[in-house]
Design an enzyme around this catalytic site. Structure first.
Site, PDB file in Angstrom:
ATOM      1  N   ARG A   1       3.446   2.827  -5.118  1.00  0.00           N
ATOM      2  CA  ARG A   1       3.600   3.183  -6.394  1.00  0.00           C
ATOM      3  C   ARG A   1       4.751   3.506  -7.205  1.00  0.00           C
ATOM      4  O   ARG A   1       5.779   3.928  -6.394  1.00  0.00           O
ATOM      5  CB  ARG A   1       2.807   4.590  -6.777  1.00  0.00           C
ATOM      6  CG  ARG A   1       1.393   4.465  -7.150  1.00  0.00           C
ATOM      7  CD  ARG A   1       0.733   5.819  -7.624  1.00  0.00           C
ATOM      8  NE  ARG A   1      -0.565   6.115  -7.462  1.00  0.00           N
ATOM      9  CZ  ARG A   1      -1.091   7.206  -7.957  1.00  0.00           C
ATOM     10  NH1 ARG A   1      -0.606   8.011  -8.662  1.00  0.00           N
ATOM     11  NH2 ARG A   1      -2.318   7.344  -7.571  1.00  0.00           N
TER      12      ARG A   1
ATOM     13  N   GLY B   1       4.660  10.272   0.218  1.00  0.00           N
ATOM     14  CA  GLY B   1       3.631  10.347  -0.866  1.00  0.00           C
ATOM     15  C   GLY B   1       3.935  10.980  -2.301  1.00  0.00           C
ATOM     16  O   GLY B   1       3.242  11.224  -2.877  1.00  0.00           O
TER      17      GLY B   1
ATOM     18  N   GLY C   1       2.323  10.147  -5.410  1.00  0.00           N
ATOM     19  CA  GLY C   1       0.898  10.281  -5.594  1.00  0.00           C
ATOM     20  C   GLY C   1       0.860  11.476  -6.492  1.00  0.00           C
ATOM     21  O   GLY C   1       1.630  12.009  -7.069  1.00  0.00           O
ATOM     22  N   GLN C   2      -0.643  11.825  -6.716  1.00  0.00           N
ATOM     23  CA  GLN C   2      -1.146  12.625  -7.329  1.00  0.00           C
ATOM     24  C   GLN C   2      -0.519  14.228  -7.143  1.00  0.00           C
ATOM     25  O   GLN C   2      -0.011  14.899  -8.002  1.00  0.00           O
ATOM     26  CB  GLN C   2      -2.798  12.680  -7.575  1.00  0.00           C
ATOM     27  CG  GLN C   2      -3.470  13.767  -8.632  1.00  0.00           C
ATOM     28  CD  GLN C   2      -4.790  14.199  -8.351  1.00  0.00           C
ATOM     29  OE1 GLN C   2      -5.138  14.022  -7.207  1.00  0.00           O
ATOM     30  NE2 GLN C   2      -5.376  14.715  -9.301  1.00  0.00           N
TER      31      GLN C   2
ATOM     32  N   TYR D   1     -11.879   7.918   6.086  1.00  0.00           N
ATOM     33  CA  TYR D   1     -10.859   8.947   5.541  1.00  0.00           C
ATOM     34  C   TYR D   1     -11.177  10.350   6.316  1.00  0.00           C
ATOM     35  O   TYR D   1     -10.145  10.966   6.854  1.00  0.00           O
ATOM     36  CB  TYR D   1     -11.228   9.041   4.068  1.00  0.00           C
ATOM     37  CG  TYR D   1     -10.231  10.198   3.292  1.00  0.00           C
ATOM     38  CD1 TYR D   1      -8.902  10.201   3.580  1.00  0.00           C
ATOM     39  CD2 TYR D   1     -10.958  11.331   2.813  1.00  0.00           C
ATOM     40  CE1 TYR D   1      -8.153  11.225   2.764  1.00  0.00           C
ATOM     41  CE2 TYR D   1     -10.218  12.138   2.258  1.00  0.00           C
ATOM     42  CZ  TYR D   1      -8.883  12.165   2.036  1.00  0.00           C
ATOM     43  OH  TYR D   1      -8.103  13.209   1.548  1.00  0.00           O
TER      44      TYR D   1
ATOM     45  N   ASP E   1       7.821   3.510   4.290  1.00  0.00           N
ATOM     46  CA  ASP E   1       6.674   3.232   4.870  1.00  0.00           C
ATOM     47  C   ASP E   1       6.396   4.263   5.957  1.00  0.00           C
ATOM     48  O   ASP E   1       7.018   4.258   7.006  1.00  0.00           O
ATOM     49  CB  ASP E   1       6.632   1.804   5.121  1.00  0.00           C
ATOM     50  CG  ASP E   1       5.548   1.204   5.851  1.00  0.00           C
ATOM     51  OD1 ASP E   1       4.517   1.960   6.182  1.00  0.00           O
ATOM     52  OD2 ASP E   1       5.459  -0.048   6.383  1.00  0.00           O
TER      53      ASP E   1
ATOM     54  N   LYS F   1      -9.146  12.655   9.036  1.00  0.00           N
ATOM     55  CA  LYS F   1      -8.658  13.944   8.681  1.00  0.00           C
ATOM     56  C   LYS F   1      -8.898  14.878   9.738  1.00  0.00           C
ATOM     57  O   LYS F   1      -8.184  15.787  10.384  1.00  0.00           O
ATOM     58  CB  LYS F   1      -9.273  14.638   7.390  1.00  0.00           C
ATOM     59  CG  LYS F   1      -8.672  13.879   6.179  1.00  0.00           C
ATOM     60  CD  LYS F   1      -7.221  14.227   6.107  1.00  0.00           C
ATOM     61  CE  LYS F   1      -6.424  13.593   4.583  1.00  0.00           C
ATOM     62  NZ  LYS F   1      -5.132  13.597   4.562  1.00  0.00           N
TER      63      LYS F   1
HETATM   64  C1  AKB Z   1     -10.937  12.307  -2.009  1.00  0.00           C
HETATM   65  O1  AKB Z   1     -11.799  12.294  -2.965  1.00  0.00           O
HETATM   66  O2  AKB Z   1     -11.036  11.224  -1.334  1.00  0.00           O
HETATM   67  C2  AKB Z   1      -9.967  13.314  -1.834  1.00  0.00           C
HETATM   68  C3  AKB Z   1     -10.387  14.277  -1.244  1.00  0.00           C
HETATM   69  C4  AKB Z   1     -11.335  15.254  -1.511  1.00  0.00           C
HETATM   70  O3  AKB Z   1      -9.721  14.453  -0.153  1.00  0.00           O
HETATM   71  N1  AKB Z   1      -9.724  13.667  -3.466  1.00  0.00           N
END
Ligand code: AKB
Length: 322
Positions: free
Chosen positions: A39, A10, A13-14, A145, A55, A149
């Protein structure tokens, strides 16, 4: 320490784009392999050290890179974030869960010594206390998401207790930065607002004015990763993921702070589907375990972060680099 051979997934990424450069500075350019997927990598990333396309859902591809570069530390950042995850839940599960599983398996099989993997405040759901959310509390997230996590945290803890894999993690809040835009998160408004304020003096914000979320400025985000990775293993009492906190503010408070530098700035609030996600997350975080165990202490609050963002982005936009 200086002999470490590091892989950052990654890396375009940011967080990855800045973390890779910081690690290259610390451990030497050739010792930090940046891995990106979709990206386009920046020139800085390409020119300052090795770059591979990878990947993370392909275990053999990870294995190949780990063997070729004799990797002993992995920062596994590749992930699908919360807002995109709600649009493509199957993809979020595939990348976030299988990607982490592959990294942990390669780590176990090939003697990689240490892994950093970021979790998120998205592990919490509406049942958890929203103010000063404790380290250990009920975890019933409403986004896929968040589900990945929570499952990821448990998997990390399992790999540590079952196989002795030294995997370390923090639960990041929204990350604000001036280098690379975030992609597909709920907290993205707190970055976009700066670009739009400087470029157009107006912004349409996708959460309500009174929405309060925990946030962190990039220098503190990088510091959290490095401090945790450098801590003595016997100091680490949490092998799921540590709460880390820096600042909390409402979208309205952020607008007021930006107006101190750009008085003509106006912001309209038009909540969309991301409002529901924001409403299910904590407003502030209790990070006393991280402070106690490995000395976590952030440097930036809302005022210091805003001053620095405005200064850096104004310069960058004037130079045509954004
Ligand atoms: C998101 O907004 O999905 C992320 C996070 C808080 O994990 N920046």
């Amino acid at each position: 320490m200086s002999k470490e051979k590091i892989l950052v997934t990654g890396a375009t990424g940011q967080i990855g784009s800045e973390l890779t450069l910081k690690l290259r500075k610390k451990y030497g350019n050739d010792n930090v392999v940046a891995a990106g997927h979709k990206r386009k990598p920046s020139e800085k990333l390409l020119e300052s050290g090795p770059f591979v396309y990878l990947d993370v859902t392909d275990k053999e591809a990870i294995e190949k890179v780990v063997k070729e570069y004799e990797i002993d530390t992995i920062y596994h950042l590749a992930a699908v974030l919360s807002a995109i995850g709600e649009e493509k839940p199957q993809l979020a599960w595939h990348v976030n869960i299988n990607g982490l599983y592959n990294v942990l398996e390669v780590t176990r099989e090939h003697g990689v010594q240490r892994v950093f993997w970021p979790s998120s405040i998205a592990v919490f759901g509406p049942e958890a206390p929203r103010v000063n959310t404790p380290q250990n509390t009920v975890l019933i997230p409403r986004t896929v998401y968040g589900v990945t996590k929570v499952a990821g945290e448990l998997l990390c803890n399992y790999y540590f207790t079952k196989f002795g894999v030294d995997v370390r993690s923090v639960r990041y809040p929204g990350i604000i930065s001036s280098e690379t835009l975030p992609g597909g998160g709920t907290t993205d408004y707190a970055v976009e607002i700066f670009y739009e304020a400087i470029k157009h003096r107006r912004y349409v914000c996708f959460v309500r004015e009174d929405t309060v979320l925990p946030m962190m400025y990039m220098p503190d985000c990088l510091k959290a990763a490095l401090d945790l990775m450098e801590a003595d293993a016997d100091k680490i009492t949490c092998r799921t993921s540590y709460n880390v906190s820096a600042m909390s503010f409402s979208a309205g408070e952020l607008v007021a702070e930006i107006k101190k530098y750009i008085p003509g700035f106006t912001c309209e609030f038009k909540p969309d589907f991301r409002q529901k996600i924001a409403d299910s997350w904590p407003m502030s975080i209790d990070d006393s375990a991280a402070r106690r165990d490995w000395g976590w202490k952030p440097a930036y609050d809302l005022a210091a972060m805003t001053r620095d963002m405005i200064e850096k982005l104004t310069r960058k936009l004037a130079e045509g680099n954004a």
